[in-house]
Design an enzyme around this catalytic site. Structure first.
Site, PDB file in Angstrom:
ATOM      1  N   ASN A 297       4.827   8.277  13.347  1.00  0.00           N
ATOM      2  CA  ASN A 297       3.627   8.836  13.979  1.00  0.00           C
ATOM      3  C   ASN A 297       3.690   8.785  15.510  1.00  0.00           C
ATOM      4  OD1 ASN A 297       2.292   9.765  11.672  1.00  0.00           O
ATOM      5  ND2 ASN A 297       1.409   7.726  11.264  1.00  0.00           N
TER       6      ASN A 297
ATOM      7  N   TYR B 155      -1.749   4.481  13.140  1.00  0.00           N
ATOM      8  CA  TYR B 155      -3.125   4.932  12.887  1.00  0.00           C
ATOM      9  C   TYR B 155      -4.080   4.283  13.915  1.00  0.00           C
ATOM     10  CZ  TYR B 155      -0.745   6.972   8.990  1.00  0.00           C
ATOM     11  OH  TYR B 155       0.144   7.712   8.254  1.00  0.00           O
TER      12      TYR B 155
ATOM     13  N   GLN C 142      -6.933  -1.596   1.137  1.00  0.00           N
ATOM     14  CA  GLN C 142      -6.523  -1.423   2.530  1.00  0.00           C
ATOM     15  C   GLN C 142      -7.470  -0.425   3.191  1.00  0.00           C
ATOM     16  OE1 GLN C 142      -3.154   0.803   4.013  1.00  0.00           O
ATOM     17  NE2 GLN C 142      -2.328  -1.019   4.995  1.00  0.00           N
TER      18      GLN C 142
ATOM     19  N   ALA D  29      -3.765   3.172   1.407  1.00  0.00           N
ATOM     20  CA  ALA D  29      -4.658   3.200   2.565  1.00  0.00           C
ATOM     21  C   ALA D  29      -5.867   4.078   2.234  1.00  0.00           C
ATOM     22  CB  ALA D  29      -3.918   3.750   3.773  1.00  0.00           C
TER      23      ALA D  29
ATOM     24  N   GLY E 296       7.189  -1.781  -1.821  1.00  0.00           N
ATOM     25  CA  GLY E 296       6.551  -0.480  -1.933  1.00  0.00           C
ATOM     26  C   GLY E 296       7.198   0.382  -2.997  1.00  0.00           C
TER      27      GLY E 296
ATOM     28  N   ARG F 263      -2.574  -5.760   8.463  1.00  0.00           N
ATOM     29  CA  ARG F 263      -1.207  -5.224   8.477  1.00  0.00           C
ATOM     30  C   ARG F 263      -0.856  -4.695   9.857  1.00  0.00           C
ATOM     31  NH1 ARG F 263       2.137  -0.587   5.107  1.00  0.00           N
ATOM     32  NH2 ARG F 263       3.610  -2.034   4.220  1.00  0.00           N
TER      33      ARG F 263
ATOM     34  N   ALA G 122      -1.584  -0.729  11.376  1.00  0.00           N
ATOM     35  CA  ALA G 122      -0.142  -0.450  11.462  1.00  0.00           C
ATOM     36  C   ALA G 122       0.134   1.051  11.500  1.00  0.00           C
ATOM     37  CB  ALA G 122       0.564  -1.069  10.245  1.00  0.00           C
ATOM     38  N   ASN G 123       1.431   1.360  11.633  1.00  0.00           N
ATOM     39  CA  ASN G 123       1.979   2.699  11.361  1.00  0.00           C
ATOM     40  C   ASN G 123       1.377   3.851  12.161  1.00  0.00           C
ATOM     41  OD1 ASN G 123       3.550   1.286   9.597  1.00  0.00           O
ATOM     42  ND2 ASN G 123       2.448   1.887   7.753  1.00  0.00           N
TER      43      ASN G 123
ATOM     44  N   PRO H  56       0.840  -1.214   0.000  1.00  0.00           N
ATOM     45  CA  PRO H  56       0.000   0.000   0.000  1.00  0.00           C
ATOM     46  C   PRO H  56       0.868   1.256   0.000  1.00  0.00           C
ATOM     47  CG  PRO H  56      -0.029  -1.072   2.168  1.00  0.00           C
ATOM     48  CD  PRO H  56       0.702  -1.993   1.241  1.00  0.00           C
TER      49      PRO H  56
ATOM     50  N   THR I 259       0.499   5.524  -0.170  1.00  0.00           N
ATOM     51  CA  THR I 259      -0.309   6.746  -0.198  1.00  0.00           C
ATOM     52  C   THR I 259       0.195   7.663  -1.315  1.00  0.00           C
ATOM     53  OG1 THR I 259      -0.903   6.621   2.128  1.00  0.00           O
ATOM     54  CG2 THR I 259      -0.890   8.811   1.149  1.00  0.00           C
TER      55      THR I 259
HETATM   56  C1  PHB Z   1       1.674   8.424   4.780  1.00  0.00           C
HETATM   57  O1  PHB Z   1       0.873   9.015   4.063  1.00  0.00           O
HETATM   58  O2  PHB Z   1       2.758   8.932   5.111  1.00  0.00           O
HETATM   59  C2  PHB Z   1       1.365   7.076   5.241  1.00  0.00           C
HETATM   60  C3  PHB Z   1       0.092   6.576   5.086  1.00  0.00           C
HETATM   61  C4  PHB Z   1      -0.208   5.305   5.519  1.00  0.00           C
HETATM   62  C5  PHB Z   1       0.778   4.544   6.113  1.00  0.00           C
HETATM   63  C6  PHB Z   1       2.041   5.030   6.270  1.00  0.00           C
HETATM   64  C7  PHB Z   1       2.332   6.303   5.826  1.00  0.00           C
HETATM   65  O3  PHB Z   1       0.491   3.330   6.569  1.00  0.00           O
END
Ligand code: PHB
Length: 359
Positions: free
Chosen positions: A235, A180, A99, A57, A314, A227, A177-178, A24, A26
Protein backbone atom coordinates in the site's frame (compact mmCIF):
# COMPACT_ATOMS: atom_id res chain seq x y z
CA UNK A 1 7.40 -30.36 29.34
CA UNK A 2 8.66 -28.22 26.49
CA UNK A 3 6.74 -25.16 25.49
CA UNK A 4 5.83 -25.30 21.81
CA UNK A 5 3.06 -24.50 19.34
CA UNK A 6 0.76 -27.01 21.05
CA UNK A 7 1.15 -25.59 24.58
CA UNK A 8 -1.64 -23.49 26.06
CA UNK A 9 -1.08 -19.78 26.59
CA UNK A 10 -3.10 -16.88 27.97
CA UNK A 11 -3.07 -13.55 26.13
CA UNK A 12 -4.30 -10.95 28.62
CA UNK A 13 -7.41 -12.75 29.89
CA UNK A 14 -7.96 -14.82 26.72
CA UNK A 15 -6.97 -18.43 27.50
CA UNK A 16 -5.88 -20.36 24.40
CA UNK A 17 -5.56 -24.13 24.05
CA UNK A 18 -2.55 -23.82 21.73
CA UNK A 19 -0.29 -21.15 20.25
CA UNK A 20 -1.30 -21.52 16.61
CA UNK A 21 -3.29 -18.42 15.73
CA UNK A 22 -5.36 -18.02 12.57
CA UNK A 23 -4.17 -14.71 11.09
CA UNK A 24 -6.66 -12.16 9.71
CA UNK A 25 -7.44 -12.95 6.06
CA UNK A 26 -9.52 -10.78 3.75
CA UNK A 27 -11.88 -13.10 1.84
CA UNK A 28 -14.58 -10.78 0.38
CA UNK A 29 -17.50 -13.14 0.89
CA UNK A 30 -19.83 -11.24 3.23
CA UNK A 31 -23.52 -10.93 2.43
CA UNK A 32 -25.55 -7.85 1.51
CA UNK A 33 -24.95 -4.90 3.86
CA UNK A 34 -21.67 -6.37 5.11
CA UNK A 35 -23.56 -9.04 7.04
CA UNK A 36 -21.73 -12.33 7.73
CA UNK A 37 -23.71 -15.22 6.29
CA UNK A 38 -23.93 -19.00 6.80
CA UNK A 39 -20.98 -19.63 4.47
CA UNK A 40 -18.81 -17.44 6.72
CA UNK A 41 -20.07 -19.29 9.82
CA UNK A 42 -18.97 -22.60 8.29
CA UNK A 43 -15.55 -21.23 7.31
CA UNK A 44 -14.69 -19.91 10.76
CA UNK A 45 -16.17 -22.91 12.62
CA UNK A 46 -14.01 -25.24 10.49
CA UNK A 47 -10.93 -23.48 11.88
CA UNK A 48 -11.96 -23.50 15.58
CA UNK A 49 -9.14 -25.88 16.54
CA UNK A 50 -6.68 -23.00 16.23
CA UNK A 51 -5.75 -21.46 19.58
CA UNK A 52 -7.34 -18.20 18.46
CA UNK A 53 -9.06 -17.00 15.31
CA UNK A 54 -8.49 -13.38 14.31
CA UNK A 55 -11.25 -12.47 11.89
CA UNK A 56 -10.67 -10.88 8.54
CA UNK A 57 -10.15 -7.12 8.78
CA UNK A 58 -13.59 -5.63 9.44
CA UNK A 59 -14.61 -2.02 8.75
CA UNK A 60 -15.83 0.03 11.72
CA UNK A 61 -18.00 2.40 9.67
CA UNK A 62 -19.26 3.00 6.13
CA UNK A 63 -16.24 5.28 5.52
CA UNK A 64 -13.84 2.56 6.66
CA UNK A 65 -14.48 0.29 3.62
CA UNK A 66 -11.94 -0.22 0.87
CA UNK A 67 -12.79 -3.47 -0.90
CA UNK A 68 -15.95 -5.22 -2.14
CA UNK A 69 -17.97 -7.67 -0.03
CA UNK A 70 -16.33 -6.95 3.31
CA UNK A 71 -18.24 -7.70 6.51
CA UNK A 72 -18.76 -4.73 8.84
CA UNK A 73 -19.09 -4.34 12.60
CA UNK A 74 -21.28 -1.27 13.02
CA UNK A 75 -24.93 -2.25 12.23
CA UNK A 76 -27.37 -4.45 14.16
CA UNK A 77 -27.64 -6.85 11.22
CA UNK A 78 -23.85 -7.24 11.13
CA UNK A 79 -23.79 -7.93 14.86
CA UNK A 80 -26.47 -10.62 14.42
CA UNK A 81 -24.47 -12.19 11.58
CA UNK A 82 -21.24 -12.20 13.58
CA UNK A 83 -23.08 -13.66 16.61
CA UNK A 84 -23.71 -16.79 14.56
CA UNK A 85 -19.98 -16.97 13.80
CA UNK A 86 -18.86 -16.55 17.43
CA UNK A 87 -21.51 -19.02 18.67
CA UNK A 88 -20.33 -21.65 16.17
CA UNK A 89 -16.65 -21.14 17.05
CA UNK A 90 -17.39 -21.25 20.79
CA UNK A 91 -19.53 -24.38 20.38
CA UNK A 92 -16.41 -26.07 18.99
CA UNK A 93 -14.25 -24.88 21.89
CA UNK A 94 -12.53 -22.10 19.93
CA UNK A 95 -11.77 -18.47 20.70
CA UNK A 96 -12.25 -15.58 18.28
CA UNK A 97 -11.38 -11.87 18.25
CA UNK A 98 -12.39 -9.41 15.58
CA UNK A 99 -9.88 -7.24 13.76
CA UNK A 100 -11.30 -3.70 13.63
CA UNK A 101 -10.29 -1.66 10.60
CA UNK A 102 -10.36 1.70 8.90
CA UNK A 103 -8.68 1.66 5.49
CA UNK A 104 -8.06 5.42 5.22
CA UNK A 105 -6.74 6.25 1.75
CA UNK A 106 -6.79 2.62 0.50
CA UNK A 107 -10.29 2.94 -0.90
CA UNK A 108 -12.19 4.48 -3.78
CA UNK A 109 -15.19 6.86 -4.00
CA UNK A 110 -17.26 4.08 -5.59
CA UNK A 111 -16.91 2.08 -2.34
CA UNK A 112 -17.81 4.98 -0.03
CA UNK A 113 -21.09 6.71 0.96
CA UNK A 114 -22.24 9.26 -1.65
CA UNK A 115 -19.02 8.79 -3.62
CA UNK A 116 -16.99 10.44 -0.86
CA UNK A 117 -13.23 10.84 -1.19
CA UNK A 118 -11.21 8.46 0.99
CA UNK A 119 -9.68 10.12 4.05
CA UNK A 120 -6.06 10.08 5.23
CA UNK A 121 -3.58 11.97 7.41
CA UNK A 122 -2.32 13.83 4.31
CA UNK A 123 -3.59 14.35 0.77
CA UNK A 124 -1.09 11.94 -0.83
CA UNK A 125 -2.29 9.62 -3.58
CA UNK A 126 -0.97 6.09 -3.01
CA UNK A 127 0.53 4.25 -5.97
CA UNK A 128 -1.59 1.31 -7.02
CA UNK A 129 -5.17 0.44 -7.77
CA UNK A 130 -8.30 -0.18 -5.73
CA UNK A 131 -10.40 -3.32 -6.15
CA UNK A 132 -13.86 -1.93 -6.89
CA UNK A 133 -17.14 -3.53 -7.94
CA UNK A 134 -16.28 -2.57 -11.52
CA UNK A 135 -12.67 -3.75 -11.53
CA UNK A 136 -9.32 -2.17 -10.73
CA UNK A 137 -9.20 1.63 -10.61
CA UNK A 138 -6.33 3.93 -9.65
CA UNK A 139 -6.31 5.11 -6.07
CA UNK A 140 -7.37 8.76 -5.86
CA UNK A 141 -5.81 11.58 -3.88
CA UNK A 142 -7.47 11.30 -0.46
CA UNK A 143 -8.81 14.18 1.59
CA UNK A 144 -6.60 15.11 4.57
CA UNK A 145 -8.57 14.76 7.79
CA UNK A 146 -8.97 17.88 9.89
CA UNK A 147 -7.87 17.30 13.49
CA UNK A 148 -11.39 18.14 14.63
CA UNK A 149 -12.72 15.12 12.67
CA UNK A 150 -10.55 12.62 14.56
CA UNK A 151 -12.71 12.33 17.70
CA UNK A 152 -15.56 11.03 15.53
CA UNK A 153 -13.27 8.35 14.09
CA UNK A 154 -12.21 7.37 17.62
CA UNK A 155 -15.93 7.11 18.43
CA UNK A 156 -16.39 4.81 15.42
CA UNK A 157 -13.80 2.47 17.00
CA UNK A 158 -15.73 2.69 20.29
CA UNK A 159 -19.02 1.87 18.57
CA UNK A 160 -17.45 -1.04 16.68
CA UNK A 161 -15.98 -2.41 19.91
CA UNK A 162 -19.40 -2.26 21.59
CA UNK A 163 -20.82 -4.09 18.57
CA UNK A 164 -18.03 -6.70 18.88
CA UNK A 165 -18.97 -7.33 22.51
CA UNK A 166 -22.64 -7.64 21.56
CA UNK A 167 -21.64 -10.14 18.87
CA UNK A 168 -19.91 -12.35 21.44
CA UNK A 169 -16.26 -11.88 20.49
CA UNK A 170 -13.54 -12.78 23.00
CA UNK A 171 -11.76 -9.52 22.27
CA UNK A 172 -10.70 -7.13 19.53
CA UNK A 173 -7.53 -6.58 17.53
CA UNK A 174 -6.89 -3.00 16.43
CA UNK A 175 -5.56 -3.05 12.86
CA UNK A 176 -2.66 -0.60 12.81
CA UNK A 177 -0.74 -2.34 10.04
CA UNK A 178 -0.32 -2.76 6.28
CA UNK A 179 -0.78 0.82 5.16
CA UNK A 180 -4.33 1.40 6.43
CA UNK A 181 -5.49 4.46 8.38
CA UNK A 182 -3.67 4.06 11.72
CA UNK A 183 -0.47 2.96 9.95
CA UNK A 184 -0.84 5.92 7.56
CA UNK A 185 -0.63 8.17 10.62
CA UNK A 186 2.35 6.26 12.09
CA UNK A 187 4.69 6.26 9.10
CA UNK A 188 6.09 9.49 7.68
CA UNK A 189 5.83 8.51 4.00
CA UNK A 190 2.04 8.99 4.32
CA UNK A 191 1.90 11.49 7.21
CA UNK A 192 3.14 15.01 6.38
CA UNK A 193 0.99 16.80 8.93
CA UNK A 194 2.23 19.84 10.79
CA UNK A 195 -0.31 19.68 13.64
CA UNK A 196 -0.34 17.51 16.80
CA UNK A 197 -0.80 14.37 14.67
CA UNK A 198 2.32 14.72 12.49
CA UNK A 199 6.05 15.15 12.81
CA UNK A 200 7.41 13.60 16.02
CA UNK A 201 6.90 9.95 16.95
CA UNK A 202 4.68 11.15 19.76
CA UNK A 203 2.47 13.05 17.34
CA UNK A 204 2.29 10.30 14.70
CA UNK A 205 1.39 7.72 17.37
CA UNK A 206 -1.24 10.00 18.92
CA UNK A 207 -4.25 8.70 16.98
CA UNK A 208 -3.31 5.04 17.59
CA UNK A 209 -2.94 5.72 21.31
CA UNK A 210 -6.24 7.63 21.44
CA UNK A 211 -8.00 4.77 19.67
CA UNK A 212 -6.35 2.20 21.95
CA UNK A 213 -7.33 4.10 25.08
CA UNK A 214 -10.92 4.38 23.88
CA UNK A 215 -11.19 0.71 22.86
CA UNK A 216 -9.60 -0.40 26.15
CA UNK A 217 -12.20 1.74 27.93
CA UNK A 218 -14.96 -0.35 26.35
CA UNK A 219 -13.64 -3.90 26.52
CA UNK A 220 -10.66 -3.87 28.94
CA UNK A 221 -6.97 -4.00 28.04
CA UNK A 222 -6.79 -7.74 28.68
CA UNK A 223 -9.02 -8.30 25.64
CA UNK A 224 -7.24 -5.95 23.22
CA UNK A 225 -4.43 -6.75 20.80
CA UNK A 226 -2.76 -4.51 18.23
CA UNK A 227 -1.31 -5.41 14.84
CA UNK A 228 1.69 -3.53 13.46
CA UNK A 229 3.77 -4.02 10.28
CA UNK A 230 6.87 -1.81 10.72
CA UNK A 231 8.42 -2.41 7.30
CA UNK A 232 5.64 -3.73 5.09
CA UNK A 233 5.84 -1.59 1.93
CA UNK A 234 2.39 -2.86 0.85
CA UNK A 235 0.00 0.00 0.00
CA UNK A 236 2.89 2.32 -0.90
CA UNK A 237 4.21 2.71 2.64
CA UNK A 238 7.61 3.92 3.84
CA UNK A 239 9.12 5.40 6.96
CA UNK A 240 12.42 7.25 7.40
CA UNK A 241 13.32 5.44 10.66
CA UNK A 242 11.05 2.44 11.29
CA UNK A 243 13.13 0.85 14.08
CA UNK A 244 13.07 3.93 16.28
CA UNK A 245 9.41 4.67 15.45
CA UNK A 246 8.11 1.20 16.26
CA UNK A 247 10.31 0.78 19.34
CA UNK A 248 8.65 4.01 20.52
CA UNK A 249 5.19 2.68 19.67
CA UNK A 250 5.80 -0.58 21.57
CA UNK A 251 7.06 1.37 24.59
CA UNK A 252 4.04 3.68 24.46
CA UNK A 253 1.60 0.76 24.20
CA UNK A 254 3.03 -0.71 27.44
CA UNK A 255 1.03 1.88 29.40
CA UNK A 256 -2.17 -0.05 28.61
CA UNK A 257 -1.14 -3.60 29.64
CA UNK A 258 -2.63 -5.06 26.44
CA UNK A 259 -3.35 -8.73 25.72
CA UNK A 260 -0.82 -8.92 22.90
CA UNK A 261 1.20 -7.22 20.18
CA UNK A 262 0.87 -8.86 16.74
CA UNK A 263 3.66 -8.08 14.29
CA UNK A 264 3.91 -8.68 10.54
CA UNK A 265 7.64 -9.38 10.43
CA UNK A 266 8.45 -8.27 6.92
CA UNK A 267 6.73 -7.29 3.73
CA UNK A 268 3.99 -8.61 1.51
CA UNK A 269 6.00 -8.00 -1.68
CA UNK A 270 8.25 -5.08 -2.57
CA UNK A 271 11.50 -3.85 -1.08
CA UNK A 272 11.66 -4.29 2.69
CA UNK A 273 13.71 -1.99 4.93
CA UNK A 274 16.13 -3.50 7.48
CA UNK A 275 14.52 -4.11 10.86
CA UNK A 276 15.36 -6.08 14.02
CA UNK A 277 12.12 -7.68 15.20
CA UNK A 278 13.77 -9.17 18.25
CA UNK A 279 14.68 -5.65 19.36
CA UNK A 280 11.04 -4.60 18.91
CA UNK A 281 9.88 -7.65 20.84
CA UNK A 282 12.10 -6.66 23.78
CA UNK A 283 10.40 -3.27 23.95
CA UNK A 284 6.94 -4.80 24.49
CA UNK A 285 6.33 -6.24 27.93
CA UNK A 286 3.29 -8.47 27.25
CA UNK A 287 2.62 -11.33 24.82
CA UNK A 288 4.11 -11.14 21.32
CA UNK A 289 2.45 -12.77 18.32
CA UNK A 290 4.72 -13.24 15.30
CA UNK A 291 3.43 -13.46 11.74
CA UNK A 292 4.67 -13.92 8.19
CA UNK A 293 5.82 -17.03 6.42
CA UNK A 294 6.35 -19.12 9.57
CA UNK A 295 6.17 -22.89 9.25
CA UNK A 296 6.06 -25.43 12.08
CA UNK A 297 9.83 -25.55 12.66
CA UNK A 298 10.33 -21.78 12.64
CA UNK A 299 7.25 -21.31 14.82
CA UNK A 300 8.53 -23.74 17.43
CA UNK A 301 11.99 -22.19 17.28
CA UNK A 302 10.58 -18.69 17.82
CA UNK A 303 8.65 -19.91 20.87
CA UNK A 304 11.60 -21.88 22.27
CA UNK A 305 13.95 -18.91 21.95
CA UNK A 306 11.49 -16.59 23.71
CA UNK A 307 11.10 -14.39 20.62
CA UNK A 308 7.36 -15.09 20.35
CA UNK A 309 4.60 -16.37 22.62
CA UNK A 310 2.45 -17.51 19.71
CA UNK A 311 2.50 -17.59 15.90
CA UNK A 312 -0.18 -16.35 13.49
CA UNK A 313 -0.50 -18.44 10.32
CA UNK A 314 -2.40 -16.98 7.37
CA UNK A 315 -2.36 -18.94 4.11
CA UNK A 316 -1.67 -22.27 5.89
CA UNK A 317 -4.93 -21.89 7.88
CA UNK A 318 -6.78 -20.71 4.79
CA UNK A 319 -5.94 -23.96 2.97
CA UNK A 320 -5.90 -26.29 6.01
CA UNK A 321 -8.83 -25.94 8.41
CA UNK A 322 -7.18 -28.64 10.55
CA UNK A 323 -3.71 -27.07 10.47
CA UNK A 324 -3.17 -27.83 14.18
CA UNK A 325 -3.84 -31.54 13.63
CA UNK A 326 -1.63 -31.58 10.53
CA UNK A 327 1.27 -29.96 12.39
CA UNK A 328 0.84 -32.44 15.26
CA UNK A 329 0.88 -35.39 12.85
CA UNK A 330 3.58 -33.92 10.56
CA UNK A 331 1.02 -34.51 7.81
CA UNK A 332 1.27 -32.89 4.38
CA UNK A 333 -0.54 -29.59 3.86
CA UNK A 334 -3.19 -28.75 1.26
CA UNK A 335 -1.93 -26.29 -1.30
CA UNK A 336 -3.67 -22.89 -1.32
CA UNK A 337 -5.47 -21.76 -4.46
CA UNK A 338 -4.59 -18.10 -4.94
CA UNK A 339 -7.39 -17.59 -7.48
CA UNK A 340 -10.07 -18.04 -4.80
CA UNK A 341 -8.51 -15.92 -2.03
CA UNK A 342 -10.61 -12.81 -2.71
CA UNK A 343 -14.30 -13.19 -3.44
CA UNK A 344 -16.36 -16.07 -4.76
CA UNK A 345 -18.30 -18.83 -3.06
CA UNK A 346 -17.60 -22.05 -1.15
CA UNK A 347 -14.93 -23.06 -3.67
CA UNK A 348 -11.52 -22.36 -2.18
CA UNK A 349 -13.24 -21.21 1.04
CA UNK A 350 -15.01 -24.03 2.87
CA UNK A 351 -14.07 -26.96 0.62
CA UNK A 352 -10.44 -27.53 1.61
CA UNK A 353 -10.35 -31.15 2.83
CA UNK A 354 -9.60 -32.19 6.39
CA UNK A 355 -6.99 -34.90 6.93
CA UNK A 356 -8.29 -38.24 5.69
CA UNK A 357 -11.02 -36.67 3.54
CA UNK A 358 -11.06 -37.04 -0.22
CA UNK A 359 -11.43 -33.81 -2.16
C1 PHB B 1 -6.06 -7.08 1.32
O1 PHB B 1 -7.27 -7.20 1.14
O2 PHB B 1 -5.24 -7.19 0.40
C2 PHB B 1 -5.56 -6.82 2.67
C3 PHB B 1 -6.44 -6.46 3.66
C4 PHB B 1 -5.98 -6.22 4.94
C5 PHB B 1 -4.63 -6.33 5.20
C6 PHB B 1 -3.75 -6.68 4.21
C7 PHB B 1 -4.23 -6.93 2.94
O3 PHB B 1 -4.16 -6.05 6.41
Amino acid sequence: MTTDLFSPVTLGSIALKNRMIMAPLTRNRAGEGGVPQDLNVTYYAQRATSGLIITEATPISAMAHGYPALPGIYTDAQVAGWKKVTDAVHAKGGKIVIQIWHVGRISHPSLLPNGALPVAPSAIQPAGQAFTYTGLQDYVTPRALDANELPAIVQDYVHATKCALAAGFDGVEIHAANGYLLDQFLRDGSNKRTDNYGGSFENRARLLLEVTKAVVGVVGADKVGIRLSPVNPFNDMTDSNPQALFNYVADALNQFNLAYLHVVEGGMGGKVQTFDFNELRKHFKNAYMANLAYDKARGNAAIASGHADCIAYGVPFLANPDLVERFRANAPLNEADGNSFYGGDAKGYTDYPFLGEQK
